[in-house]
Motif scaffolding. Structure first.
Motif, PDB file in Angstrom:
ATOM      1  N   LEU A 112       0.734  -1.081   0.143  1.00 38.81           N
ATOM      2  CA  LEU A 112       0.022  -0.110  -0.135  1.00 38.81           C
ATOM      3  C   LEU A 112       0.845   1.464   0.208  1.00 38.81           C
ATOM      4  CD1 LEU A 112      -2.727  -1.051   2.544  1.00 38.81           C
ATOM      5  CD2 LEU A 112      -3.016  -0.846  -0.079  1.00 38.81           C
ATOM      6  N   ARG A 113       1.942   1.131   0.968  1.00 38.80           N
ATOM      7  CA  ARG A 113       2.812   2.247   0.674  1.00 38.80           C
ATOM      8  C   ARG A 113       3.459   2.686  -0.429  1.00 38.80           C
ATOM      9  NH1 ARG A 113       5.945   0.687   6.101  1.00 38.80           N
ATOM     10  NH2 ARG A 113       4.948   1.780   7.682  1.00 38.80           N
ATOM     11  N   GLN A 114       3.757   1.511  -1.303  1.00 38.81           N
ATOM     12  CA  GLN A 114       4.511   1.769  -2.393  1.00 38.81           C
ATOM     13  C   GLN A 114       3.340   2.482  -3.604  1.00 38.81           C
ATOM     14  OE1 GLN A 114       7.606   0.425  -3.281  1.00 38.81           O
ATOM     15  NE2 GLN A 114       7.030   1.713  -4.923  1.00 38.81           N
ATOM     16  N   ALA A 162       1.036   4.308  -2.756  1.00 37.31           N
ATOM     17  CA  ALA A 162       0.859   5.573  -2.535  1.00 37.31           C
ATOM     18  C   ALA A 162       1.896   6.472  -2.935  1.00 37.31           C
ATOM     19  CB  ALA A 162       0.475   5.746  -0.998  1.00 37.31           C
ATOM     20  N   ALA A 163       2.975   5.579  -2.793  1.00 40.31           N
ATOM     21  CA  ALA A 163       4.385   6.512  -3.278  1.00 40.31           C
ATOM     22  C   ALA A 163       4.342   6.799  -4.700  1.00 40.31           C
ATOM     23  CB  ALA A 163       5.548   6.045  -2.580  1.00 40.31           C
ATOM     24  N   MET A 189       1.875   9.565  -5.576  1.00 39.70           N
ATOM     25  CA  MET A 189       2.385  10.841  -5.183  1.00 39.70           C
ATOM     26  C   MET A 189       3.479  11.285  -6.090  1.00 39.70           C
ATOM     27  SD  MET A 189       1.722  10.984  -1.078  1.00 39.70           S
ATOM     28  CE  MET A 189       1.953  12.320  -0.696  1.00 39.70           C
ATOM     29  N   ASN A 190       4.366  10.375  -6.301  1.00 37.88           N
ATOM     30  CA  ASN A 190       5.562  10.795  -7.182  1.00 37.88           C
ATOM     31  C   ASN A 190       5.133  11.238  -8.490  1.00 37.88           C
ATOM     32  OD1 ASN A 190       7.563  10.242  -5.459  1.00 37.88           O
ATOM     33  ND2 ASN A 190       7.779   8.194  -5.850  1.00 37.88           N
ATOM     34  N   LEU A 191       3.914  10.748  -8.970  1.00 36.06           N
ATOM     35  CA  LEU A 191       3.412  11.413 -10.372  1.00 36.06           C
ATOM     36  C   LEU A 191       2.662  12.600 -10.224  1.00 36.06           C
ATOM     37  CD1 LEU A 191       2.570   8.173 -12.378  1.00 36.06           C
ATOM     38  CD2 LEU A 191       4.544   9.709 -12.656  1.00 36.06           C
ATOM     39  N   PRO A 244       3.571  15.756  -8.772  1.00 32.53           N
ATOM     40  CA  PRO A 244       4.631  17.009  -8.246  1.00 32.53           C
ATOM     41  C   PRO A 244       4.117  18.018  -7.429  1.00 32.53           C
ATOM     42  CG  PRO A 244       4.797  16.660 -10.684  1.00 32.53           C
ATOM     43  CD  PRO A 244       3.908  15.637 -10.491  1.00 32.53           C
ATOM     44  N   PHE A 258      -1.123   7.459   4.893  1.00 34.07           N
ATOM     45  CA  PHE A 258      -1.522   6.225   5.101  1.00 34.07           C
ATOM     46  C   PHE A 258      -1.261   5.648   6.716  1.00 34.07           C
ATOM     47  CE2 PHE A 258       0.610   2.161   6.030  1.00 34.07           C
ATOM     48  CZ  PHE A 258      -0.337   1.183   5.341  1.00 34.07           C
TER      49      PHE A 258
END
Lengths: 233, 469
Positions: free
Chosen positions: B318-320, B322-323, B326-328, B330, B338
């Protein structure tokens, strides 16, 4: 820019679609990559590789005279260069997952220029890390070659774990790296349960790289998710 | 197969019951029919009666009474009276055939009374010392001349009858068993074949008396398989077609998206033009998602997506997701938070990493799609002993009751008109499909702050409870 030297790397772009090649070249040159060559087929790519010795290759999977996977093998026989695949097939993700093919990364078409640039930069940083010196942050500079933090005249050595964590964060500079990703980088395949240790290490890294460790500007926390390293632009 | 065997057993039982019933029925019929005959007593009684009806008149002559005449008429018989001692016939009825002798020796009497006089079967009775002989029509009776049975044979009779019965029964049973076994041997492969028919291809050897049925089953099987192949081929073609289209769209879309993004960033362009470029870029990103979703949805629908399950840590996954999301982003317009409890942190399941990431990513994307003004999204993971619940909610515009009903009730997009595509996208359908592949389910509704809520409930029961510290 702190990784200008990476932008001097010779990049071979192989795609059968001329207009797409043009676009990628334009994206790369605008970003500052100066040495980009293109090829439209396996044959052309091999010739270019023979003669020009590229240091990085961006390959399309589907080529008129073969596929990118076979080309990768042939290129690797000539020189061990990093490779990033461009693919138009979502299905290919399965093949790349785990990178069993030896590719360093892949980008599925269509892609945003930023995404492609980020991936290329990340692969380059990882592949040529021994040449990575002087990464500049807000309050300091990190010398990865010597595993040291330079603050003015001061040189602060990094421990092995700190070095690993900073390397991962640097390769993904500007992006969130999850807690699990960091734990895995530092503690290997069985990374669960190291969250508290990770927090302790992050705190020590901040003491070395931040002006004010309790108000970090370079190594940011993304609550619940992970951390992000911000380079000085 | 068991059912068939039971049927045959029941049939056998029926046959075994039928044999004694038939036997009893025959006996009853025999008794009924012979009873009536027995009452006639074969004319012996009639002979004695005739003797009583012969009346000596005052002159010493013999006369037959009216009743006597009736007896003769009833039996269609003639009668004679043989005098004791002389052997002469001292009286005879009027209808005496000519060939009948009028004098008898003692030997003749013993012979004629036991059997026939000139082929007329006789019965005899005494009249005092004299003998009445009644001659019946030639076709009236058959007489057993040497009717002597020894006692031993009579005593053995029940045993004999029982052993006959037993032997007959055994023979019938054996014959039946042989027949039944043969039938069973022929029926068994056919029945088994028919039972297996829905699941797999069947071939039955076409021999025995059920050869035709076997051939028919084989034909049905062949036809079923052919239809299955045709359907599969059609599905493959459809999924292949979708995959091909999505592939062909990706390269041109790369250029639309790439150049639009470049133009958007180009400081030399007027603000207005850059805004337009931004719209193109955003829309082409939507198209990208749609193309990818369409491809994946069709593959999941036709079970062409290989599912590679491995032990996954849900928190990390889930963290992956979400990250990555969010990385897309900016600009940080869609912050994702989370949360999970300590127990959930160790929660692992058997799942396909790529697919589950895609499911979570699709939910996040959905929030982004419906909230162009930006919104915060929260992901919460709760683990029970058997299930894990992933709650993803945003604080955006949410969904109206009517839309929610539509989204829940709308039939499958591949079946329906597809009108829901525009608004709801394929994104949530894929989330459902992926949850289903993992034995889970999806609930949608209203978030605590009025936004959109998606709950993915995954089954942990078949997972290795792998707590790694």
């Amino acid at each position: 820019m702190e990784y200008d030297y990476l932008k001097q790397k010779k990049i071979l772009l192989v795609d059968d679609e001329a207009q797409l090649r043009d676009m990628v070249v334009s994206i790369l040159t605008q970003e500052g990559y100066t040495r980009v060559r293109t090829a439209g087929s396996v044959q052309e790519a091999l010739e270019a590789a023979e003669e020009w010795k590229p240091e990085f290759a961006v390959l399309d999977v589907m080529l008129p005279d073969g596929d990118g996977f076979a080309l990768l093998e042939k290129l690797r026989k000539m020189a061990d260069i990093p490779v990033l695949f461009l693919t138009a097939r979502g299905e290919d993700e399965d093949k790349f997952r785990g990178f069993g093919l030896g590719a360093d990364d892949y980008v599925v078409k269509p892609f945003l220029p930023k995404e492609l640039l980020f991936r290329i930069a990340a692969v380059l940083r990882r592949s040529y890390k021994e040449e990575t010196t002087g990464v500049r942050l807000a309050a300091c500079e990190i010398d990865f070659a010597r595993a040291e933090v330079l603050r003015g005249e001061q040189r602060l050595p990094l421990t092995a774990k700190e070095f690993e964590l900073l390397s991962v964060l640097y390769r993904n500079a500007g992006r969130i790296v999850t807690i699990d990703g960091l734990c895995e980088a530092a503690w290997g395949d069985n990374p669960y349960g190291y969250e508290n240790s990770l927090m302790a290490h992050i705190r020590r890294i901040r003491e070395k790289i931040e002006e004010n460790p309790s108000k970090p500007v370079s190594l940011l926390t993304v609550k619940g998710l992970g951390y992000k390293l911000v380079l000085r632009q | 197969m068991k059912k068939t065997l039971r049927l045959i057993k029941r049939f056998l039982l029926l046959v075994i019951i039928i044999i004694p019933v038939l036997f009893a029925l025959n006996l009853a019929l025999f008794v009924t029919f012979t009873w009536r005959e027995r009452s006639g007593n074969g004319g012996w009684e009639a002979a004695r009666e005739l003797g009583r009806e012969l009346i000596t008149d005052d002159d010493g002559n013999l006369h037959l009474s009216q009743t006597g005449e009736q007896i003769l008429t009833e039996y269609h018989a003639w009668g004679i009276l043989v005098e004791d001692g002389t052997g002469d016939v001292i009286w005879h009825s009027g209808n005496l055939p000519e060939e009948i002798p009028l004098h008898y020796s003692a030997a003749e009497i013993s012979w004629y009374t036991r059997g026939y006089i000139e082929d007329y079967p006789t019965t005899a009775g005494a009249r005092g010392d004299d003998l009445v002989i009644l001659g019946h029509p030639k076709d009236a009776y058959w007489k057993l001349m040497w009717n002597t049975f020894d006692y031993y044979a009579i005593a053995e009779m029940p045993k004999l009858l029982l052993s006959f019965l037993g032997m007959n029964g055994t023979l019938i049973f054996l014959l039946y068993m042989i027949l039944a076994t043969r039938i069973l041997r022929s029926v068994k492969p056919v029945v088994e074949g028919m039972e297996a028919l829905p699941a797999e291809a069947v071939y039955i050897r076409e021999r025995g008396f059920l050869a035709e049925v076997a051939a028919a089953v084989n034909r049905v099987s062949e036809k079923l398989r052919a239809q299955e192949r045709a359907l599969r081929k059609k599905e493959n073609a459809r999924a292949g077609w979708i995959s091909g289209v999505s592939h062909d769209i990706r390269t041109p879309l790369s250029m639309v998206m790439g150049y639009a993004a470049e133009l958007e960033e180009d400081a030399a362009l007027p603000e207005e033009a850059r805004k337009k470029a931004r719209v193109i870029r955003l829309q082409s990103q939507k198209m990208k998602n749609l193309v990818g979703d369409l491809n994946l949805a069709s593959k999941l629908e036709y079970q062409m997506q290989p599912v590679k399950k491995e032990t996954l840590n849900l928190t990390a996954l889930l963290r992956q997701a979400a990250a990555d999301f969010m990385n897309l982003d900016p600009e940080g317009r869609y912050p994702v938070s989370f949360r999970c409890d300590e127990k959930a942190k160790k929660c692992t399941l058997q799942g396909d990493r790529g697919l589950l990431l895609r499911a979570v990513y699709n939910v996040l994307n959905n929030s982004q799609l419906h909230n162009p003004q930006g919104c915060s999204i929260s992901i919460q993971l709760q683990a029970e002993s058997q299930t894990a619940q992933i709650r993803i909610e945003d604080d955006g515009v949410g969904i109206s009751e009517e839309q929610l009903k539509n989204l829940t009730d709308t039939p499958h997009y591949l079946m329906g008109s597809g009108s829901g595509l525009q608004r709801h996208g394929l994104g949530l359908l894929i989330v459902r499909q992926i949850a289903a592949v993992h034995g889970g389910q999806v609930r949608i509704g209203h978030g605590s702050s009025g936004g959109f809520l998606v709950e993915i409930i995954l089954d942990l029961s078949d997972s290795v409870s792998d707590i790694r510290i």
